[in-house]
Scaffold this active site. Sequence first.
Site, PDB file in Angstrom:
ATOM      1  CE  LYS A 178     -10.684  -0.915  45.013  1.00 24.12           C
ATOM      2  NZ  LYS A 178     -10.488  -0.489  43.690  1.00 24.12           N
ATOM      3  CB  SER A 185      -5.257   2.318  39.830  1.00 19.08           C
ATOM      4  OG  SER A 185      -4.289   1.238  39.821  1.00 19.08           O
ATOM      5  NE  ARG A 216      -8.660   0.165  38.117  1.00 14.80           N
ATOM      6  CZ  ARG A 216      -9.344   0.579  39.225  1.00 14.80           C
ATOM      7  NH1 ARG A 216      -9.259   1.860  39.318  1.00 14.80           N
ATOM      8  NH2 ARG A 216     -10.362  -0.114  39.989  1.00 14.80           N
ATOM      9  NE  ARG A 256     -12.973   7.592  41.133  1.00 11.22           N
ATOM     10  CZ  ARG A 256     -12.618   6.337  41.577  1.00 11.22           C
ATOM     11  NH1 ARG A 256     -11.594   5.826  40.933  1.00 11.22           N
ATOM     12  NH2 ARG A 256     -12.944   5.821  42.644  1.00 11.22           N
ATOM     13  CB  CYS A 302      -2.235   2.580  46.657  1.00 12.15           C
ATOM     14  SG  CYS A 302      -1.717   3.857  47.800  1.00 12.15           S
TER      15      CYS A 302
END
Length: 358
Positions: free
Chosen positions: A97, A146, A149, A172, A260
């Site tokens: 990805k 993202s 998302r 994270r 992205c």
Amino acid sequence: MEEGPYKCVRDGNGTVNRVIRMGTRKSQLARIQTDYVAEKLKTLYPDVHLEIVAMSTIGDKILDTALSKIGEKSLFTKELENALERNEVDLVVHSLKDLPTTLPNGFTIGAVLQRESPHDAVVLHPKNSGLTLDTLPDGSVIGTSSLRRAAQLKKRFPHLEFKDIRGNLNTRLKKLDEKEDYAAIILAAAGLKRMGWEARVSQVLGPEDCMYAVGQGALAVEVRARDCDILEMVSTLHHSETVLRCIAERAFLRRLEGGCSVPVAVNTEVKDSVLSLTGAVYSLDGADSLKEAMETNVDPGNKLESAADIQHVGVTAHNVPQCAQVAAEKLGVDLADLLLSKGAMEILTTARKLNDAR
């Protein structure tokens, strides 16, 4: 024996063996993924010496800016590809990805390994144990870097707030656990599994909640296209079904000119030689979206084909029938064209402009 651009070693019997240098990012997950590929190659080619070369990329160094704001398509790949171009490494292991749909000249994806779960997963703050995105209190803050998302989940869970969170998986999770800033974060299920952190997964998001990123869950091995021996060696790692799914996904994204910085999502499946692709584009808040599905037959039948050095969206797969690869690429293009005919470019252009202005 002259080394040329290659590195060689002499074993105890005096035999000269070539060293295959594998490039990777320095993060723990990247190293785990590269070690996994190295083990596969070592099993298949026990006489080959493997050497891992780790380096930092732009995406690893810039941690205070959202990925979608940096404006660089090769955030996690550029330095690795530079090393490949300079013959400092012979192959590079990536999360597929992270690889742009158009590769630099002279490079190709020589292997796409069997995909882990491509879905996204919810990791809750320990104080929210037992809850789901549906049952979290109103106004709970969810961390994700993202746009894809956030766009889908804002629409599906309007009672939640979404904020950027950057850093590798370890960083994270630390930000989630040690502070009260986030009620939960969204991560790729595949990465959590590879790190051995499956116990932290509170909820796996199916396509009805959140479709995944192009290539998510698959590992790719990038090589110099001219290195026929390396290409031949890594091609044994190809997983046919994953190759076809990812070719369709990458073709879809490339036709949409996505990256992205825009919310594009997919869902693919192969069943009884039928490859199905669902694709969608979203506005940043998820309020505006287009979603369609198509399918194609990828059964090669009795066709006999010779190996061909034809790339399909950057992938060279000699051991996967060419007719199936052609059908998969056409499926991605056709689905993108359908969405474009319905106004997808307007949604994506607006999303890109809004993201740039943030």
